[in-house]
Scaffold this active site. Structure first.
Site, PDB file in Angstrom:
ATOM      1  N   GLU A 258      -4.817  12.249   4.977  1.00 39.56           N
ATOM      2  CA  GLU A 258      -5.350  13.602   5.185  1.00 39.56           C
ATOM      3  C   GLU A 258      -6.807  13.587   5.648  1.00 39.56           C
ATOM      4  O   GLU A 258      -7.677  13.043   4.970  1.00 39.56           O
ATOM      5  CB  GLU A 258      -5.266  14.411   3.887  1.00 39.56           C
ATOM      6  CG  GLU A 258      -5.773  15.835   4.045  1.00 39.56           C
ATOM      7  CD  GLU A 258      -5.843  16.582   2.731  1.00 39.56           C
ATOM      8  OE1 GLU A 258      -5.798  17.821   2.763  1.00 39.56           O
ATOM      9  OE2 GLU A 258      -5.950  15.948   1.664  1.00 39.56           O
TER      10      GLU A 258
ATOM     11  N   ARG B  41       0.858  -1.192   0.000  1.00 40.54           N
ATOM     12  CA  ARG B  41       0.000   0.000   0.000  1.00 40.54           C
ATOM     13  C   ARG B  41       0.887   1.233   0.000  1.00 40.54           C
ATOM     14  O   ARG B  41       1.734   1.393   0.888  1.00 40.54           O
ATOM     15  CB  ARG B  41      -0.902   0.023   1.243  1.00 40.54           C
ATOM     16  CG  ARG B  41      -1.823  -1.175   1.408  1.00 40.54           C
ATOM     17  CD  ARG B  41      -2.880  -1.281   0.330  1.00 40.54           C
ATOM     18  NE  ARG B  41      -3.753  -2.423   0.502  1.00 40.54           N
ATOM     19  CZ  ARG B  41      -4.208  -3.176  -0.511  1.00 40.54           C
ATOM     20  NH1 ARG B  41      -3.872  -2.904  -1.770  1.00 40.54           N
ATOM     21  NH2 ARG B  41      -5.011  -4.190  -0.278  1.00 40.54           N
TER      22      ARG B  41
ATOM     23  N   GLU C  59       3.403  33.762   2.459  1.00 46.94           N
ATOM     24  CA  GLU C  59       4.179  34.470   1.434  1.00 46.94           C
ATOM     25  C   GLU C  59       4.218  33.749   0.084  1.00 46.94           C
ATOM     26  O   GLU C  59       4.469  34.375  -0.930  1.00 46.94           O
ATOM     27  CB  GLU C  59       5.621  34.709   1.923  1.00 46.94           C
ATOM     28  CG  GLU C  59       6.387  33.421   2.196  1.00 46.94           C
ATOM     29  CD  GLU C  59       7.824  33.676   2.615  1.00 46.94           C
ATOM     30  OE1 GLU C  59       8.574  32.702   2.730  1.00 46.94           O
ATOM     31  OE2 GLU C  59       8.190  34.844   2.827  1.00 46.94           O
TER      32      GLU C  59
ATOM     33  N   ARG D 107      -3.713  26.109  -8.248  1.00 43.88           N
ATOM     34  CA  ARG D 107      -3.303  24.859  -7.611  1.00 43.88           C
ATOM     35  C   ARG D 107      -2.471  24.073  -8.611  1.00 43.88           C
ATOM     36  O   ARG D 107      -2.981  23.596  -9.621  1.00 43.88           O
ATOM     37  CB  ARG D 107      -4.538  24.052  -7.208  1.00 43.88           C
ATOM     38  CG  ARG D 107      -5.373  24.728  -6.128  1.00 43.88           C
ATOM     39  CD  ARG D 107      -4.614  24.840  -4.826  1.00 43.88           C
ATOM     40  NE  ARG D 107      -5.515  24.992  -3.681  1.00 43.88           N
ATOM     41  CZ  ARG D 107      -5.132  24.816  -2.428  1.00 43.88           C
ATOM     42  NH1 ARG D 107      -3.874  24.530  -2.137  1.00 43.88           N
ATOM     43  NH2 ARG D 107      -6.003  24.966  -1.446  1.00 43.88           N
TER      44      ARG D 107
ATOM     45  N   ALA E 262      -9.458  27.312   3.470  1.00 42.91           N
ATOM     46  CA  ALA E 262      -8.969  26.061   4.052  1.00 42.91           C
ATOM     47  C   ALA E 262      -7.483  26.190   4.323  1.00 42.91           C
ATOM     48  O   ALA E 262      -6.840  27.123   3.843  1.00 42.91           O
ATOM     49  CB  ALA E 262      -9.237  24.893   3.108  1.00 42.91           C
TER      50      ALA E 262
END
Lengths: 182, 182
Positions: free
Chosen positions: A119, A36, A138, A63, A75
């Site tokens: 996550e 895995r 930044e 992104r 988020a």
């Protein structure tokens, strides 16, 4: 009873800034073994903030993984060692939108990608907002916009909200509002 | 106009069975550079299947990344080089639940984790089902259950659906049903 995989050995492949990658050798059914690949991520927070006029702060941010600008709820990641996600939620809301909120409600905590990532996102409803200055990281370039919920729901209905966490949290807020108004 | 990051260089760190990991050096605002750790994933499919009695097939599967059994909608990865996600959706529904469906509707396609993963999930509504035999992958141990939508919505309201993709897709189905019934 669902079969639970046991770890036979574990190899750390990469330790990085926002994630680690490891490979576990595990037991699978019928006495076989398999591997895995697992992304270790510290988890994060996600905020549905609702201003006095009902509008919801949304952000646009490029992104790199998607090679496009994504339209999202505010988020952010938990800091290393951070144990209280509410502290992170307050920080990220302020950094990305400038708002502070007097009323916080935990909505749900969910895994973003159970197949390979640790996550977990802790999702909050933030109300009784006070506006202030933003304080971006930044290396982040973020545009802030305020949206009417109904306009966001129309985007959802047209399949235009393509960020999974934003889709889940806005839909959860939408069903709660519907339930409250019945 | 949101700042778009340009790739200056890219390093492949790991090539694996279900994901690759690469590290991109990128331009960020104010002429600085930064790094982005990116999980390359082939993407997948997610299916809200609705039987004639309204029940929805759900699966339970141990997910090593979460170290627990997760309650999910049927889902699966695209095969390497697979370009039509509907083909994958039909295959995965059959493998995990035994069902075939005569009516397929695309609901939405969304990214699971825009911060670091290229994974996109194509979500379908499958109706007019015919039952058949399951055909699990040899390394998968999956329990199949049929659930009343209302019971799933109650789990959502209690915060018990902790798989993000399942949360998003069930809530989308829920809001569509509500809209249809008005």
């Amino acid at each position: 009873m669902v079969f639970e995989e046991k770890t036979l050995s574990s190899e750390m492949i990469y330790r990085g800034a926002i994630l680690n990658l490891r490979k576990d050798k595990v037991t699978v059914k019928d006495s076989h073994t398999s591997y895995r690949e697992i992304v270790e991520h510290s988890g994060g927070v996600l905020i549905v903030a609702v201003a006095a006029d009902g509008k919801i702060p949304m952000v646009r941010q490029f992104r790199k993984a998607t090679e496009q600008v994504i339209f999202e709820l505010p988020a952010g990641k938990l800091d290393p060692g951070e144990t209280d996600p509410l502290v992170a939620a307050k920080r990220e809301l302020h950094e990305e939108t400038g708002y502070t909120a007097a009323k916080w409600t935990h909505l749900v905590s969910f895994y973003t990608s159970v197949g390979y990532s640790t996550e977990m996102l802790h999702t909050y409803l933030a109300e009784e907002l006070t506006a202030g200055d933003t304080d971006f990281d930044e290396n982040e370039a973020i545009d802030l916009e305020l949206w009417e919920p109904e306009a966001l729901y129309e985007m959802i209905d047209r399949g235009e909200i393509i960020d999974g966490k934003t889709l889940a949290a806005l839909l959860l807020y939408r069903t709660r509002q519907t339930a409250d108004s019945v």
